[in-house]
Design a protein around this motif. Structure first.
Motif, PDB file in Angstrom:
ATOM      1  N   PRO A 155     -36.859  15.127  36.539  1.00  0.00           N
ATOM      2  CA  PRO A 155     -37.899  14.097  36.553  1.00  0.00           C
ATOM      3  C   PRO A 155     -37.523  12.926  35.643  1.00  0.00           C
ATOM      4  N   PHE A 156     -37.847  11.726  36.098  1.00  0.00           N
ATOM      5  CA  PHE A 156     -37.672  10.515  35.305  1.00  0.00           C
ATOM      6  C   PHE A 156     -38.779   9.573  35.723  1.00  0.00           C
ATOM      7  N   GLY A 157     -39.775   9.401  34.883  1.00  0.00           N
ATOM      8  CA  GLY A 157     -40.934   8.593  35.248  1.00  0.00           C
ATOM      9  C   GLY A 157     -41.548   9.145  36.525  1.00  0.00           C
ATOM     10  N   PRO A 158     -41.817   8.281  37.505  1.00  0.00           N
ATOM     11  CA  PRO A 158     -42.434   8.742  38.741  1.00  0.00           C
ATOM     12  C   PRO A 158     -41.416   9.283  39.765  1.00  0.00           C
ATOM     13  N   MET A 159     -40.162   9.433  39.363  1.00  0.00           N
ATOM     14  CA  MET A 159     -39.117   9.804  40.317  1.00  0.00           C
ATOM     15  C   MET A 159     -38.554  11.189  40.016  1.00  0.00           C
ATOM     16  N   LEU A 160     -37.832  11.720  40.995  1.00  0.00           N
ATOM     17  CA  LEU A 160     -36.980  12.894  40.799  1.00  0.00           C
ATOM     18  C   LEU A 160     -35.552  12.439  41.044  1.00  0.00           C
ATOM     19  N   ILE A 161     -34.681  12.717  40.090  1.00  0.00           N
ATOM     20  CA  ILE A 161     -33.318  12.210  40.120  1.00  0.00           C
ATOM     21  C   ILE A 161     -32.362  13.333  40.523  1.00  0.00           C
ATOM     22  N   VAL A 162     -31.543  13.051  41.526  1.00  0.00           N
ATOM     23  CA  VAL A 162     -30.478  13.963  41.945  1.00  0.00           C
ATOM     24  C   VAL A 162     -29.167  13.309  41.546  1.00  0.00           C
ATOM     25  N   ARG A 163     -28.424  13.993  40.676  1.00  0.00           N
ATOM     26  CA  ARG A 163     -27.168  13.436  40.156  1.00  0.00           C
ATOM     27  C   ARG A 163     -25.966  14.039  40.875  1.00  0.00           C
ATOM     28  N   PHE A 164     -24.945  13.194  41.042  1.00  0.00           N
ATOM     29  CA  PHE A 164     -23.712  13.597  41.700  1.00  0.00           C
ATOM     30  C   PHE A 164     -22.554  13.536  40.713  1.00  0.00           C
ATOM     31  N   ASP A 165     -21.458  14.196  41.057  1.00  0.00           N
ATOM     32  CA  ASP A 165     -20.297  14.292  40.169  1.00  0.00           C
ATOM     33  C   ASP A 165     -19.687  12.938  39.822  1.00  0.00           C
ATOM     34  N   ASN A 166     -19.863  11.931  40.674  1.00  0.00           N
ATOM     35  CA  ASN A 166     -19.268  10.620  40.418  1.00  0.00           C
ATOM     36  C   ASN A 166     -20.213   9.687  39.659  1.00  0.00           C
TER      37      ASN A 166
END
Length: 122
Positions: free
Chosen positions: A33-44
Motif C-alpha cells: 500500500p502507498f496512499g490510495p494505491m497498491l504498488i506492484v514492484r518489478f525487478d527492473n
C-alpha cells in the motif's frame, strides 16, 4: 541522467482484486500500500500503481518479459484458472501460443479488461 520509466497508474474498479491477480499470476511479492494505491514492484525498479476508479475503465496494454521458467509457471497458472488466452493482441488466435522471434508469448485480459501479455523474447 537518461530517462527511465519509473511507474504508471493502472486504473481499476478494485485495486485489491487487480493487483493480486497480477502478483499471483506472475509469482511476484505481495502489493504494497502507498496512499490510495497498491504498488506492484518489478525487478527492473518499475512499478505498476493500482488505483481505484469508477467505470468505464479504458483498456490499456501491459507486457511482461519473463525468463522461460517464469513463463512456464505463469502460463500454467493462467491455464489452471481457466483464463482465456490468445496468440495475438487482436484476439483472433484463441488457445494458441505465439512463437515470434523464437520465443513464446500469449495475451489475456485482467479483471478490468486490460490486455496483458507475457513473453520470453523481445
Amino acid at each position: 541522467m537518461s530517462a527511465q520509466l519509473n511507474h504508471t497508474i493502472v486504473w481499476c474498479r478494485d485495486k485489491h482484486r487487480s493487483a493480486h491477480f497480477l502478483v499471483e499470476l506472475l509469482g511476484l511479492p505481495a502489493p504494497e500500500p502507498f496512499g490510495p494505491m497498491l504498488i506492484v514492484r518489478f525487478d527492473n525498479q518499475v512499478s505498476l500503481d493500482f488505483y481505484d476508479n469508477d467505470p468505464p475503465i479504458a483498456s490499456q496494454h501491459y507486457a511482461f518479459l519473463l525468463g522461460d521458467d517464469d513463463f512456464d509457471r505463469a502460463f500454467a497458472r493462467l491455464q489452471a484458472r481457466g483464463q482465456p488466452w490468445w496468440a495475438d493482441p487482436g484476439k483472433q488466435r484463441p488457445k494458441q501460443v505465439n512463437d515470434y522471434a523464437g520465443g513464446r508469448r500469449v495475451y489475456f485480459d485482467d479483471p478490468d479488461g486490460h490486455l496483458l501479455e507475457i513473453f520470453t523474447r523481445e
